[in-house]
Design an enzyme around this catalytic site. Structure first.
Site, PDB file in Angstrom:
ATOM      1  N   ARG A  59       0.854  -1.197   0.000  1.00  0.00           N
ATOM      2  CA  ARG A  59       0.000   0.000   0.000  1.00  0.00           C
ATOM      3  C   ARG A  59       0.886   1.241   0.000  1.00  0.00           C
ATOM      4  NH1 ARG A  59      -1.396   1.763   4.608  1.00  0.00           N
ATOM      5  NH2 ARG A  59      -2.254  -0.174   5.417  1.00  0.00           N
TER       6      ARG A  59
ATOM      7  N   TYR B  72     -16.383  16.795 -15.088  1.00  0.00           N
ATOM      8  CA  TYR B  72     -16.805  15.391 -15.159  1.00  0.00           C
ATOM      9  C   TYR B  72     -17.909  15.130 -14.127  1.00  0.00           C
ATOM     10  CZ  TYR B  72     -16.398  10.327 -14.830  1.00  0.00           C
ATOM     11  OH  TYR B  72     -16.668   8.987 -14.806  1.00  0.00           O
TER      12      TYR B  72
ATOM     13  N   ASP C  10      -7.443  18.977 -13.819  1.00  0.00           N
ATOM     14  CA  ASP C  10      -7.738  17.650 -14.369  1.00  0.00           C
ATOM     15  C   ASP C  10      -7.316  17.685 -15.838  1.00  0.00           C
ATOM     16  OD1 ASP C  10      -8.902  15.425 -15.601  1.00  0.00           O
ATOM     17  OD2 ASP C  10     -10.653  15.430 -14.286  1.00  0.00           O
TER      18      ASP C  10
ATOM     19  N   LYS D 150      -8.421   6.642 -19.258  1.00  0.00           N
ATOM     20  CA  LYS D 150      -8.707   7.177 -20.584  1.00  0.00           C
ATOM     21  C   LYS D 150      -7.459   7.073 -21.471  1.00  0.00           C
ATOM     22  CE  LYS D 150     -12.451   7.901 -18.323  1.00  0.00           C
ATOM     23  NZ  LYS D 150     -12.775   9.163 -17.684  1.00  0.00           N
TER      24      LYS D 150
HETATM   25  C1  LIG Z   1     -13.335   9.530 -16.411  1.00  0.00           C
HETATM   26  C2  LIG Z   1     -12.954  10.829 -15.854  1.00  0.00           C
HETATM   27  C3  LIG Z   1     -12.735  10.982 -14.484  1.00  0.00           C
HETATM   28  C4  LIG Z   1     -12.932   9.853 -13.497  1.00  0.00           C
HETATM   29  O1  LIG Z   1     -12.004   8.829 -13.690  1.00  0.00           O
HETATM   30  P1  LIG Z   1     -12.281   7.271 -13.379  1.00  0.00           P
HETATM   31  O2  LIG Z   1     -11.014   6.627 -13.797  1.00  0.00           O
HETATM   32  O3  LIG Z   1     -13.484   6.851 -14.168  1.00  0.00           O
HETATM   33  O4  LIG Z   1     -12.547   7.159 -11.912  1.00  0.00           O
HETATM   34  C5  LIG Z   1     -12.317  12.228 -14.035  1.00  0.00           C
HETATM   35  N1  LIG Z   1     -12.142  13.262 -14.875  1.00  0.00           N
HETATM   36  C6  LIG Z   1     -12.358  13.144 -16.200  1.00  0.00           C
HETATM   37  C7  LIG Z   1     -12.153  14.329 -17.088  1.00  0.00           C
HETATM   38  C8  LIG Z   1     -12.779  11.937 -16.737  1.00  0.00           C
HETATM   39  O5  LIG Z   1     -13.008  11.844 -18.055  1.00  0.00           O
END
Ligand SMILES: *Cc1c(COP(=O)(O)O)cnc(C)c1O
Length: 378
Positions: A46, A98, A170, A195
């Protein structure tokens, strides 16, 4: 090192014990100690695992940071970063973030005493007007999801620092190949690595990089305390994903440009949102602060019925949530990714029932345009 070389050679290359050119999957939870407290740098996974460590060094170098961290999902990364804040604190955040980010703030962090103002951060004056005495951070998504709005990271960083606030970005949509928020003055950059970084629709993970040793210490403490970490297999998949990030993003971008110009010229399409189009309000800013416009395109076909018809007819665009993979995906944000946002709020933001979002893949661009053409005109 140029970006295409960097995705191959950044981070830790191979394995010093065997000469393996790939970092092995260290499928272990605990490590033998030579004497009490005498370790080879690892005592419990962890806290640290060699495969995850290699990934953390890699994201840190790709984002020009002072510390990198991996999490079990993008939401785990976002939630862990938000835990830097205290009860009573306030944040200013992009209004069309998001859906899951909106939900965790609205339903979880609000309950714990964090307050948030959701504003159109592409307008710096609105961001500044939302700052209160309790504000501790500004949180941006740029480009946004699904309307591809662009916020000036550098100007927002200056504003944040003038008020003593952290700037969190982000960077999921732009990727660490195209955009480097820490170099533009942000303090923390984070990703849903599910992604583009993973890139193959086969892993859920999150990544963070920070711009100071002090923040690295604090985020590392939360990462270890909360424990929302990915396992070594997922860390390995992400390292592998990064190897082709440059090639994928170049192909995705070239396809996206073709598709966006096709949609923009089509009479049945009411509106196209793509920062690479000259008529996009954030076009010049996007061109200045990032090296590419990315592979997300949204377009409005006017009604829920028209959207359903198109979705039923595409062959190469798979109807699915998520984005950023090798295969092209298509979705209706109002009914899927953004369904957790109440309808009045969605309508206000422009996330209508006729809005379609595509995540452009690495297929042949002409095939993708032809597929959309037959689906729209059929
Ligand atoms: C998908 C996404 C998230 C969340 O991520 P997960 O891996 O699904 O938990 C956060 N920000 C953006 C811009 C996203 O496209």
């Amino acid at each position: 090192m140029k970006p295409k070389t960097k995705v191959i050679h950044a981070g830790i290359f191979g394995d010093k014990y065997t000469g393996s050119v790939t970092v092995p999957i260290y499928q272990t939870s605990t490590y033998k100690q030579e004497a009490v407290g005498k370790t080879k740098g690892y005592d419990y996974s962890r806290t640290a695992n060699p495969t995850r460590h290699a990934l953390e060094v890699l994201i840190n170098e790709l984002e020009f940071g002072k510390g990198g961290f991996a999490f079990g999902s993008g939401m785990a990364a976002i939630s862990s970063v938000l835990m830097l804040l205290n009860s009573g604190d306030h944040i200013v955040i992009t209004d069309d973030v998001y859906g899951g980010t909106f939900r965790v703030i609205d339903k979880v962090f609000k309950r714990l005493g964090l307050s948030a103002s959701f504003v159109d951060t592409s307008d710096l004056a609105k961001t500044e007007a939302a700052i209160t005495d309790q504000t501790r951070a500004i949180y941006l998504e740029t480009p946004t999801n699904p309307l591809l709005k662009i916020t000036d990271i550098q100007k927002t960083a200056e504003l944040a620092h003038k008020h003593g606030l952290l700037l969190i970005v982000d960077n999921t949509f732009a990727t660490p190949y195209w955009q480097h928020p820490l170099q533009l003055g942000a303090d923390i950059v984070l990703h849903s690595a599910t992604k583009y970084i993973g890139g193959h629709s086969d892993v859920v993970a999150g990544l963070v990089a920070v711009n100071s040793e002090e923040l690295a210490e604090r985020v590392g403490f939360i990462q270890n305390s909360v424990g929302a970490v990915p396992g070594p297999q997922d860390a390995w998949l992400l390292i592998r994903g990064v190897k082709t990030l440059a090639l994928r993003m170049e192909q995705i971008e070239s396809n996206a440009r073709k598709i966006a110009s096709f949609l923009d010229a089509h009479p049945k399409v009411e509106r196209v949102y793509y920062p690479g189009l000259k008529n996009h309000p954030g076009h010049e800013l996007a061109a200045r602060q990032a090296d590419g416009f990315g592979g997300m395109i949204s377009f409005d076909v006017g009604s829920s019925e028209a959207a359903d018809r198109l979705l039923a007819r595409t062959k190469y665009f798979t109807l699915a949530e998520s984005l950023g993979a090798v295969e092209s995906l298509i979705s209706v944000p109002a009914k899927m990714t953004h369904a957790s946002i109440p309808k009045p709020r969605r309508d206000k933001l422009g996330i209508t029932d006729g809005l379609i979002r595509i995540s452009v893949g690495i297929e042949d661009g002409d095939d993708l345009v032809a597929d959309l053409k037959q689906a729209i005109e059929d």
